[in-house]
Design a protein around this motif. Structure first.
Motif, PDB file in Angstrom:
ATOM      1  N   HIS A   1       0.843  -1.181   0.000  1.00  0.00           N
ATOM      2  CA  HIS A   1       0.000   0.000   0.000  1.00  0.00           C
ATOM      3  C   HIS A   1       0.886   1.242   0.000  1.00  0.00           C
ATOM      4  O   HIS A   1       2.008   1.226   0.516  1.00  0.00           O
ATOM      5  N   ALA A   2       0.372   2.322  -0.556  1.00  0.00           N
ATOM      6  CA  ALA A   2       1.161   3.554  -0.636  1.00  0.00           C
ATOM      7  C   ALA A   2       1.590   4.027   0.744  1.00  0.00           C
ATOM      8  O   ALA A   2       2.691   4.557   0.911  1.00  0.00           O
ATOM      9  N   GLY A   3       0.758   3.820   1.749  1.00  0.00           N
ATOM     10  CA  GLY A   3       1.096   4.269   3.095  1.00  0.00           C
ATOM     11  C   GLY A   3       2.047   3.356   3.827  1.00  0.00           C
ATOM     12  O   GLY A   3       2.535   3.705   4.913  1.00  0.00           O
ATOM     13  N   ALA A   4       2.323   2.167   3.268  1.00  0.00           N
ATOM     14  CA  ALA A   4       3.232   1.220   3.923  1.00  0.00           C
ATOM     15  C   ALA A   4       4.683   1.432   3.522  1.00  0.00           C
ATOM     16  O   ALA A   4       5.586   0.806   4.083  1.00  0.00           O
ATOM     17  N   ILE A   5       4.919   2.303   2.545  1.00  0.00           N
ATOM     18  CA  ILE A   5       6.291   2.632   2.124  1.00  0.00           C
ATOM     19  C   ILE A   5       6.680   3.936   2.797  1.00  0.00           C
ATOM     20  O   ILE A   5       5.995   4.949   2.670  1.00  0.00           O
ATOM     21  N   ARG A   6       7.789   3.904   3.529  1.00  0.00           N
ATOM     22  CA  ARG A   6       8.136   5.043   4.381  1.00  0.00           C
ATOM     23  C   ARG A   6       9.533   5.583   4.084  1.00  0.00           C
ATOM     24  O   ARG A   6      10.388   4.866   3.550  1.00  0.00           O
ATOM     25  N   LEU A   7       9.702   6.857   4.419  1.00  0.00           N
ATOM     26  CA  LEU A   7      11.035   7.439   4.352  1.00  0.00           C
ATOM     27  C   LEU A   7      11.953   6.728   5.335  1.00  0.00           C
ATOM     28  O   LEU A   7      11.562   6.438   6.465  1.00  0.00           O
ATOM     29  N   ASP A   8      13.178   6.436   4.891  1.00  0.00           N
ATOM     30  CA  ASP A   8      14.117   5.700   5.725  1.00  0.00           C
ATOM     31  C   ASP A   8      15.535   6.095   5.335  1.00  0.00           C
ATOM     32  O   ASP A   8      15.955   5.851   4.199  1.00  0.00           O
ATOM     33  N   PRO A   9      16.295   6.702   6.253  1.00  0.00           N
ATOM     34  CA  PRO A   9      17.668   7.126   5.918  1.00  0.00           C
ATOM     35  C   PRO A   9      18.543   5.978   5.451  1.00  0.00           C
ATOM     36  O   PRO A   9      19.540   6.202   4.750  1.00  0.00           O
ATOM     37  N   ALA A  10      18.174   4.757   5.817  1.00  0.00           N
ATOM     38  CA  ALA A  10      18.967   3.595   5.412  1.00  0.00           C
ATOM     39  C   ALA A  10      18.331   2.853   4.240  1.00  0.00           C
ATOM     40  O   ALA A  10      18.812   1.780   3.848  1.00  0.00           O
ATOM     41  N   GLY A  11      17.260   3.405   3.672  1.00  0.00           N
ATOM     42  CA  GLY A  11      16.544   2.717   2.610  1.00  0.00           C
ATOM     43  C   GLY A  11      17.177   2.893   1.250  1.00  0.00           C
ATOM     44  O   GLY A  11      18.233   3.527   1.087  1.00  0.00           O
TER      45      GLY A  11
ATOM     46  N   LEU B   1      11.077  -0.521   1.992  1.00  0.00           N
ATOM     47  CA  LEU B   1      10.050  -1.372   1.404  1.00  0.00           C
ATOM     48  C   LEU B   1       9.651  -2.506   2.353  1.00  0.00           C
ATOM     49  O   LEU B   1       9.066  -3.492   1.936  1.00  0.00           O
ATOM     50  N   THR B   2       9.974  -2.345   3.628  1.00  0.00           N
ATOM     51  CA  THR B   2       9.692  -3.427   4.584  1.00  0.00           C
ATOM     52  C   THR B   2       8.192  -3.650   4.786  1.00  0.00           C
ATOM     53  O   THR B   2       7.784  -4.694   5.284  1.00  0.00           O
ATOM     54  N   GLY B   3       7.373  -2.679   4.381  1.00  0.00           N
ATOM     55  CA  GLY B   3       5.925  -2.840   4.504  1.00  0.00           C
ATOM     56  C   GLY B   3       5.308  -3.640   3.376  1.00  0.00           C
ATOM     57  O   GLY B   3       4.101  -3.891   3.386  1.00  0.00           O
ATOM     58  N   ALA B   4       6.103  -4.060   2.397  1.00  0.00           N
ATOM     59  CA  ALA B   4       5.584  -4.830   1.264  1.00  0.00           C
ATOM     60  C   ALA B   4       5.350  -6.287   1.669  1.00  0.00           C
ATOM     61  O   ALA B   4       5.998  -6.820   2.565  1.00  0.00           O
TER      62      ALA B   4
END
Length: 295
Positions: free
Chosen positions: A231-241, A288-291
């Motif tokens: 979901h669009a809301g499950a992808i988050r900003l992450d300094p290590a992403g 992308l850990t929310g995928a």
């Protein structure tokens, strides 16, 4: 909680084989034209179909309450008279009044259909369907024409009927938000049920790309040799992403909506921030850990 096993084959107008369980408030989720209405009509005996339950019985002998998209209330009858219409016993008005009272509709008893809101009309039509002792309620797009607040209240009311009266409810819908409010979900595509089970389990673990699309996942992509959905809301900003480049950004009523790429192309919803902070071409890092992995 009462349940009914469905196993039906339809030759036309949509060829299908549908096998699933209706338990509590169950939604039949599928795109327009996939055959949802045809299946409901076949279960009600209004279209040719073979299977269980009640296959071969005449429509009037099936213990089913069928509510099409239009409520079809008799305009010249009151709510009480509409509810009592299916009853033939001398005390039918008394029984209808007791049913309306039990469903919280007693204050509407004297009104005519043109004095009802859309949500009220649907509830009265359901009361009429319940009056003749239905063992299964079939509802075609029960949220059609309702605003969000009325829709949610009507769906909660339906779920309460299924829970307190022990009558399974099967509601056909193309709206994944409606399906998410059910106890059980059956996904109809490609002439068959492609996935079914408790709503939470189905929504959290779609079994295929088609299932993920039906369930409203914004992003479906390949990564590491596997197919994933998020979901669009499950992808988050992450300094290590991973690095992504912003392609477009738009402010919404609840935050920001970003289109990012290049591989995969993702839709991202951020709960806060300004569009000016994410101009097209800017690089951001996303987790992308929310995928969820499909299949």
């Amino acid at each position: 909680m009462n349940s009914i096993e469905i196993d039906y084959t339809l030759p036309a107008p949509v060829c299908m084989r549908a096998c699933f369980t209706v338990r509590g408030f169950t939604t039949l989720l599928g795109r327009s034209g996939v055959g949802k209405t045809s299946l409901l009509r076949a279960l009600a005996g209004l279209l040719p179909g073979q299977g269980t339950p009640w296959g071969g019985l005449a429509p009037e002998r099936r213990p089913i309450g069928y509510l099409p998209q239009h409520t079809l209330l008799f305009p010249h009858l009151s709510v009480l008279e509409n509810t009592a219409y299916a009853l033939r016993r001398p005390e039918r008005l008394t029984q209808a009044r007791a049913l309306l009272d039990g469903l919280g509709l007693a204050p509407l008893a004297a009104r005519r259909p043109d004095e009802l809101s859309g949500g009220q009309a649907k509830r009265v039509a359901l009361a009429r369907a319940l009056a003749h002792g239905a063992k299964l309620l079939l509802l075609d797009e029960p949220s059609a024409g309702l605003d969000t607040m009325t829709r949610d209240a009507t769906l909660d009311w339906l779920a309460n009927i299924a829970a307190t009266r022990g009558i399974p409810v099967l509601a056909a819908t193309h709206d994944h938000d409606v399906a998410a409010r059910a106890d059980q979900v059956a996904l109809l595509a490609e002439g068959r049920i492609i996935q079914h089970g408790p709503a939470r389990a189905v929504f959290s673990a779609p079994a295929s790309r088609v299932a993920a699309e039906l369930l409203g996942y914004d992003n479906i992509f390949e990564r590491g040799g596997a197919l994933w959905a998020a979901h669009a809301g499950a992808i988050r900003l992450d300094p290590a992403g991973a690095y992504f480049r912003v392609r477009a950004v738009r402010e919404t009523g609840t935050g920001l909506r970003l289109i990012c790429g290049p591989d995969p192309c993702l839709t991202v919803e951020l709960p806060q921030g300004r569009a000016a902070d994410y101009p097209p071409g800017a690089q951001i890092r996303l987790s992308l850990t929310g995928a969820v992995r499909l299949g």
